[in-house]
Design an enzyme around this catalytic site. Structure first.
Site, PDB file in Angstrom:
ATOM      1  N   ASP A 151       0.838  -1.206   0.000  1.00  0.00           N
ATOM      2  CA  ASP A 151       0.000   0.000   0.000  1.00  0.00           C
ATOM      3  C   ASP A 151       0.873   1.255   0.000  1.00  0.00           C
ATOM      4  O   ASP A 151       0.540   2.258  -0.636  1.00  0.00           O
ATOM      5  CB  ASP A 151      -0.933   0.000   1.224  1.00  0.00           C
ATOM      6  CG  ASP A 151      -1.808  -1.235   1.255  1.00  0.00           C
ATOM      7  OD1 ASP A 151      -2.260  -1.658   0.175  1.00  0.00           O
ATOM      8  OD2 ASP A 151      -2.019  -1.792   2.351  1.00  0.00           O
ATOM      9  N   HIS A 179      -5.311  -3.508   5.652  1.00  0.00           N
ATOM     10  CA  HIS A 179      -4.873  -3.803   4.287  1.00  0.00           C
ATOM     11  C   HIS A 179      -6.012  -4.392   3.467  1.00  0.00           C
ATOM     12  O   HIS A 179      -5.957  -5.534   3.033  1.00  0.00           O
ATOM     13  CB  HIS A 179      -3.661  -4.751   4.305  1.00  0.00           C
ATOM     14  CG  HIS A 179      -3.291  -5.227   2.924  1.00  0.00           C
ATOM     15  ND1 HIS A 179      -2.751  -4.399   1.974  1.00  0.00           N
ATOM     16  CD2 HIS A 179      -3.436  -6.429   2.323  1.00  0.00           C
ATOM     17  CE1 HIS A 179      -2.564  -5.069   0.853  1.00  0.00           C
ATOM     18  NE2 HIS A 179      -2.985  -6.308   1.026  1.00  0.00           N
TER      19      HIS A 179
END
Ligand code: NAI
Length: 328
Positions: A151, A179
């Site tokens: 990310d 996530h």
């Protein structure tokens, strides 16, 4: 001597991740575990003229035990990836059991290893790992990490595109929370050096960081999700951790951790109301040395994103904990 293990080593992430570890001067022994094909992957990698000695292991259980024995770092990309239309949570039913089984072996034969969980849904597989380690009496929160680095890598790339920076790695873009989708919270107000995201581009940029994985799933059209960028991200986190373990200072990378067990984390857990959460973590010889609170002075938009993320995370965490205590 550093022994690194990849569990799921024959897979889409596992193979390139194993290659990067084989190339690293920080790794002396590389142990590859999977339910298929590790003899071939190990034989192939073993011809590369770098330092690490490579071995491949297969089940039954002695295979995992032999693979994990006395490891310093165990990286877990084992399990099934997404297909178009699937969320990470859809993977829970299969991957939860796989991760649980692997952590049980780690607890038994490598209780001091750093454990890096890549298998999705990370929001739930890390709580599962923590509960298993707790149950075995070997849980050290400083040594368990959910890998959210992809990310951050995506956020660096996408922000650099918008602000016209030629080298994205000169930017530090904090991404916090969890996530998956809306639990991923990029904090563009905290980018260093500071950047200005035009108002008309902000929502699309947030969405791209949160759902960037879907671009890859769609483009691969049924052949899986991110593997090469994930191998890079997993290696980047592992490399920082191994350098910090050897005494390098000032290394920070966000990771999804059990906050109450990490210095500085208790306050963040109180503030957010969740125990598992990703924030920038200062790494050191024992793993997570300090959780860094960057949740102050957020913009109103960031506060709203955070609130949504926390709601989603609560359910994901509980699902993981319940899986260990009352298996289906
Ligand atoms: P893949 O299907 O290509 O590879 C997974 C490997 O795990 C296979 O080789 C399979 O044989 C192996 N495996 C299955 N059960 C196992 C067990 N019990 N023990 C050891 N190995 C086992 O999948 P891919 O693309 O490598 O993805 C792996 C996982 O990583 C998925 O859960 C995916 O969702 C996740 N992922 C996580 C990301 C993150 O940012 N944390 C990003 C991308 C993927």
């Amino acid at each position: 001597m550093v022994k690194a293990v990849v569990a799921g080593a024959a897979g889409g992430i596992g193979q390139p991740l194993s290659l990067l570890l084989k190339l690293s001067p920080l790794v002396d022994e590389l142990s590859l575990y999977d339910v298929v094909n590790t003899p071939g992957v190990a034989a192939d990698l073993s011809h590369i003229s770098s330092n690490a000695k490579v071995s491949g292991f297969l089940p039954p259980n002695e295979g995992a035990k032999a693979a994990f024995k006395d490891a310093d770092i165990i990286i877990i990309p084992a399990g099934v990836p997404r297909k178009p239309g699937m969320t990470r949570d859809d993977l829970f039913n299969i991957n939860a059991g796989i991760v649980k089984g692997l952590i049980e072996v780690a607890a038994e034969v490598a209780p001091k290893a750093f454990i890096l969980v890549i298998s999705n849904p990370v929001n739930s597989t890390v709580p599962i790992s923590a509960e298993v380690l707790k149950g075995k009496g070997v849980f050290d929160p400083r040594r368990l990490f959910g890998v959210t680095t992809l990310d951050i890598v995506r956020a660096e790339t996408f922000v650099a595109e918008i602000v016209g920076k030629s080298n994205p790695q000169e930017l530090t873009v904090p991404v916090v929370g969890g996530h998956s989708g809306e639990t991923i919270v990029p904090l563009f107000s905290k980018v260093t050096p500071a950047v200005t995201i035009p108002d008309d581009k902000y929502d699309a940029l947030v969405n791209r960081v949160q759902f960037g994985g879907d671009e890859v799933v769609k483009a691969k059209d049924g052949a899986g999700s991110a593997t090469l960028s994930m191998a890079y991200a997993g290696y980047r986190f592992a490399e920082k951790l191994l350098k910090a373990a050897k005494g390098a200072k000032g290394l920070v990378e966000p990771s999804y951790v059990y906050l109450p067990g990490i210095p500085g984390g208790e306050e963040i857990a109180k503030k957010t109301g969740v125990e598992f959460f990703s924030v920038p973590i200062e790494l050191g010889p024992n793993g997570a040395e300090k959780a860094i609170d960057i949740l102050g002075d957020l913009t109103d938009k960031e506060k709203a994103l955070l609130e949504t993320a926390i709601k989603g995370l609560k359910g994901n965490i509980q699902k993981g904990v319940d899986f260990v205590h009352s298996p289906p």
